[in-house]
Design a protein around this motif. Sequence first.
Motif, PDB file in Angstrom:
ATOM      1  N   LEU A  12      -9.631   2.265  -3.264  1.00  0.00           N
ATOM      2  CA  LEU A  12      -9.353   3.298  -4.259  1.00  0.00           C
ATOM      3  C   LEU A  12      -8.504   2.782  -5.416  1.00  0.00           C
ATOM      4  N   THR A  13      -8.818   3.288  -6.601  1.00  0.00           N
ATOM      5  CA  THR A  13      -7.894   3.192  -7.726  1.00  0.00           C
ATOM      6  C   THR A  13      -7.565   4.580  -8.258  1.00  0.00           C
ATOM      7  N   LYS A  14      -8.130   5.606  -7.639  1.00  0.00           N
ATOM      8  CA  LYS A  14      -7.769   6.976  -7.963  1.00  0.00           C
ATOM      9  C   LYS A  14      -7.765   7.806  -6.683  1.00  0.00           C
ATOM     10  N   PRO A  15      -7.138   8.985  -6.706  1.00  0.00           N
ATOM     11  CA  PRO A  15      -6.983   9.762  -5.478  1.00  0.00           C
ATOM     12  C   PRO A  15      -8.318  10.230  -4.911  1.00  0.00           C
ATOM     13  N   VAL A  16      -8.323  10.413  -3.572  1.00  0.00           N
ATOM     14  CA  VAL A  16      -9.490  10.952  -2.889  1.00  0.00           C
ATOM     15  C   VAL A  16      -9.022  11.930  -1.823  1.00  0.00           C
ATOM     16  N   GLU A  55       0.155  -2.293  -2.389  1.00  0.00           N
ATOM     17  CA  GLU A  55       1.589  -2.213  -2.108  1.00  0.00           C
ATOM     18  C   GLU A  55       1.973  -0.931  -1.392  1.00  0.00           C
ATOM     19  N   LYS A  56       1.478   0.211  -1.878  1.00  0.00           N
ATOM     20  CA  LYS A  56       1.854   1.484  -1.278  1.00  0.00           C
ATOM     21  C   LYS A  56       0.898   2.574  -1.729  1.00  0.00           C
ATOM     22  N   ALA A  57       0.924   3.685  -1.006  1.00  0.00           N
ATOM     23  CA  ALA A  57       0.116   4.858  -1.346  1.00  0.00           C
ATOM     24  C   ALA A  57       0.885   6.100  -0.937  1.00  0.00           C
ATOM     25  N   LEU A  58       0.521   7.207  -1.555  1.00  0.00           N
ATOM     26  CA  LEU A  58       1.077   8.501  -1.168  1.00  0.00           C
ATOM     27  C   LEU A  58       0.010   9.303  -0.437  1.00  0.00           C
ATOM     28  N   ILE A  59       0.416   9.910   0.666  1.00  0.00           N
ATOM     29  CA  ILE A  59      -0.447  10.845   1.376  1.00  0.00           C
ATOM     30  C   ILE A  59       0.058  12.240   1.004  1.00  0.00           C
ATOM     31  N   GLU A  60      -0.810  13.024   0.370  1.00  0.00           N
ATOM     32  CA  GLU A  60      -0.386  14.302  -0.187  1.00  0.00           C
ATOM     33  C   GLU A  60      -1.195  15.447   0.390  1.00  0.00           C
ATOM     34  N   SER A  61      -0.593  16.633   0.355  1.00  0.00           N
ATOM     35  CA  SER A  61      -1.272  17.843   0.803  1.00  0.00           C
ATOM     36  C   SER A  61      -1.871  18.570  -0.403  1.00  0.00           C
ATOM     37  N   TYR A 106      -6.108  16.123   3.412  1.00  0.00           N
ATOM     38  CA  TYR A 106      -5.046  15.317   2.831  1.00  0.00           C
ATOM     39  C   TYR A 106      -5.634  14.458   1.717  1.00  0.00           C
ATOM     40  N   ILE A 107      -4.787  14.012   0.827  1.00  0.00           N
ATOM     41  CA  ILE A 107      -5.195  13.185  -0.308  1.00  0.00           C
ATOM     42  C   ILE A 107      -4.548  11.817  -0.182  1.00  0.00           C
ATOM     43  N   ILE A 108      -5.341  10.763  -0.331  1.00  0.00           N
ATOM     44  CA  ILE A 108      -4.810   9.400  -0.439  1.00  0.00           C
ATOM     45  C   ILE A 108      -4.690   9.095  -1.919  1.00  0.00           C
ATOM     46  N   ASN A 109      -3.461   8.892  -2.383  1.00  0.00           N
ATOM     47  CA  ASN A 109      -3.186   8.687  -3.798  1.00  0.00           C
ATOM     48  C   ASN A 109      -2.647   7.272  -4.010  1.00  0.00           C
ATOM     49  N   PRO A 110      -3.418   6.399  -4.655  1.00  0.00           N
ATOM     50  CA  PRO A 110      -2.937   5.026  -4.874  1.00  0.00           C
ATOM     51  C   PRO A 110      -1.713   5.016  -5.782  1.00  0.00           C
ATOM     52  N   GLY A 164       1.787   2.157  -6.927  1.00  0.00           N
ATOM     53  CA  GLY A 164       2.216   0.767  -6.852  1.00  0.00           C
ATOM     54  C   GLY A 164       2.715   0.293  -8.191  1.00  0.00           C
ATOM     55  N   ALA A 165       3.040  -0.990  -8.249  1.00  0.00           N
ATOM     56  CA  ALA A 165       3.533  -1.563  -9.481  1.00  0.00           C
ATOM     57  C   ALA A 165       2.428  -1.541 -10.537  1.00  0.00           C
ATOM     58  N   ASP A 166       2.846  -1.576 -11.801  1.00  0.00           N
ATOM     59  CA  ASP A 166       1.877  -1.571 -12.891  1.00  0.00           C
ATOM     60  C   ASP A 166       0.860  -2.685 -12.699  1.00  0.00           C
ATOM     61  N   GLY A 167      -0.408  -2.342 -12.833  1.00  0.00           N
ATOM     62  CA  GLY A 167      -1.467  -3.316 -12.690  1.00  0.00           C
ATOM     63  C   GLY A 167      -1.867  -3.577 -11.260  1.00  0.00           C
ATOM     64  N   ASP A 168      -1.246  -2.888 -10.296  1.00  0.00           N
ATOM     65  CA  ASP A 168      -1.579  -3.118  -8.882  1.00  0.00           C
ATOM     66  C   ASP A 168      -1.666  -1.775  -8.178  1.00  0.00           C
ATOM     67  N   LYS A 169      -2.573  -0.939  -8.621  1.00  0.00           N
ATOM     68  CA  LYS A 169      -2.718   0.388  -8.037  1.00  0.00           C
ATOM     69  C   LYS A 169      -4.001   0.521  -7.235  1.00  0.00           C
ATOM     70  N   LYS A 170      -4.614  -0.580  -6.878  1.00  0.00           N
ATOM     71  CA  LYS A 170      -5.759  -0.526  -5.979  1.00  0.00           C
ATOM     72  C   LYS A 170      -5.239  -0.586  -4.550  1.00  0.00           C
ATOM     73  N   VAL A 171      -5.719   0.329  -3.720  1.00  0.00           N
ATOM     74  CA  VAL A 171      -5.316   0.324  -2.320  1.00  0.00           C
ATOM     75  C   VAL A 171      -6.555   0.387  -1.442  1.00  0.00           C
ATOM     76  N   GLY A 172      -6.391  -0.103  -0.223  1.00  0.00           N
ATOM     77  CA  GLY A 172      -7.422   0.010   0.796  1.00  0.00           C
ATOM     78  C   GLY A 172      -6.820   0.637   2.034  1.00  0.00           C
ATOM     79  N   VAL A 173      -7.513   1.610   2.601  1.00  0.00           N
ATOM     80  CA  VAL A 173      -7.048   2.295   3.806  1.00  0.00           C
ATOM     81  C   VAL A 173      -8.187   2.304   4.808  1.00  0.00           C
ATOM     82  N   ILE A 174      -7.899   1.941   6.060  1.00  0.00           N
ATOM     83  CA  ILE A 174      -8.866   2.090   7.148  1.00  0.00           C
ATOM     84  C   ILE A 174      -8.415   3.287   7.978  1.00  0.00           C
TER      85      ILE A 174
END
Length: 611
Positions: A537-541, A558-564, A589-593, A595-605
């Motif tokens: 992801l580079t945007k919320p899902v 680096e990190k992600a937010l899990i949101e309601s 729930y929402i997985i929201n990428p 992180g630091a500028d330029g590093d907002k891609k996240v992977g979640v299994i």
Amino acid sequence: MNKRYCRYGNYDLQPYTKIAGYDEHAVEGYDDITIRLMKEVACGKRVIVCDLYPGVDKEEVIRHLSCLNPALVIESEDCALREEELNELFKEYLTDDRVFGFMCHKKLADCFIKEKIEDAQRRIREAMETAQSPAQDPAQSPVQDPAQGSAQGHAQGAVLVIGVGAGLITRGDVYLYFDLARWEIQLRYRAGMANWKCTNYDAPNLTKIKRGFFVEWRLADKHKRQHFEDFDYVVDTNRKENPKMITGEAFRHALDLVSQRPFRMQPYFDPGVWGGHWMQQNFGLGEDEPNYAWSFDGVPEENSLNLMFGEILVELPCMDLVLYRPRQLLGEKVHARFGPEFPIRFDMLDTMGGGNLSLQVHPLTEYIQDTFGMNYTQDESYYILDCEEGSCVYLGVKEGTDPEEMARDLKRAEKGGYEFPAEKYVNKIPVKKHDHVLIPAGTVHCSGANTMVLEISATPYIFTFKMWDWGRVGLDGIPRPIHVDHGLNNIQWERTLPWLSANLLHQEKVCREEEGILVERTGLHQREFIDTHRYMLTKPVKCHTNDSVHVLNLVEGEKALIESPNGAFAPFEVHYAETFIIPACVEEYIINPTGADGDKKVGVIAASVRG
């Protein structure tokens, strides 16, 4: 230390859930615990019951509570069967094997003698009859700081009932449960602690763990589960001489709260003969140990929950949550299938700079049911979190393998003095980062050196049949247990390279693809009840639990937010390589990428139980 493996260095080694509104419900240290109990006694509550999980240091507790000056102390173990009688009672469950036993279906009450319990109850009644007159105004007996002297003035006539199963004797006036995490129990075994009601101080660690796993923890969990609503206080005894106590009300509220929002558990790590250095460098574990082989970050049967009450951090077994709120946590369909058991397990296997894991196979469902009394088996998978170039896993048997010849070579190697030619019989499969290798029970397998594996599996993790360990001994110098006969009874010989390619390797299927969102189903095999989906992801899902608990790990970024979506819980931050759990009752729930500028891609299994 070579930092070549290090990514972000933001792994949280002590995650906790803040429990608001209950700061005054927690105390720390024996002095404050004793003051609280003195107040209870001063109010006329004279029978104090201290029920202990096996492994809690009873002598420590008695020593500190002696300032209550009880008129009578009853130790529950005096009402229990003798060690020889317990050994006979548990004989069929423990077997002669070094590792494996049979799941115990008895109850803790079966370990006690009815007549002795009745005698203890009679002694309690007599003590109460001769106690200090209840006509005395409790307000005239001031509560005294135990550090300043005797508590006899207001605690006179109190009865202390203490030990494993104390609640079988009486509920009493004040019921305390002294709890303990299983990892701490295992560390105490290593330090020389015996099993409950045993004198096996010098027994091998595996022997003690086997008795705990197959018998003691089963009995204690059943007993504890029956009394959750009865607890007036729950005591965390994981740190010797430094207990933390919360009220039963706070305990139950905390478990309710955690069952409705994302959470992490207290991770623990252990070195091993094949261990590596990836976790040392990524998780900040230091260099006190030569390596770390295992990380347990997603195993509720083993891990703990950290609960923060004000400034007091309380650690309790996560199994308390599973036993107390199974339907909210697991979901209706999962609870209906598994009962109060957590069926999904995430752990990590670090061979970066280390060696191969043992060559092994897990039992088929019918085999584990018939042989060990387990309802389901350890189907699993290897998610390659990281690896060196040229890394591999060993998987399945090679085409043309003669089962009888392979069996002869395994048994010859088991006797020693012979190197089993693993690559003659087992496929060596190249792997790269983010590969997901599926391993249904019956498949010969092991991870090779220089891989960082996120192991996603069903929970009965103790049932691993090692068939070849590359000629090694354990860190204790004792040859590691080998179970060639068990293994040969379960190997599925048709699982050669063509079958692996069609069923277990590179099985990813795209479920959703659009700008910023890629969702793939990565497994598992049709014989396995766990489904896994990977989100890049580079945007919320938005995700849906679909009436199943979800276990997840941040495998990239680096990190992600899990949101309601509806604000049911506060945003929950997770970091690289952390495992976290989302209860089924969360629903969305929402997985929201982030992180630091330029590093907002996240992977979640994410793993769940297939419908």
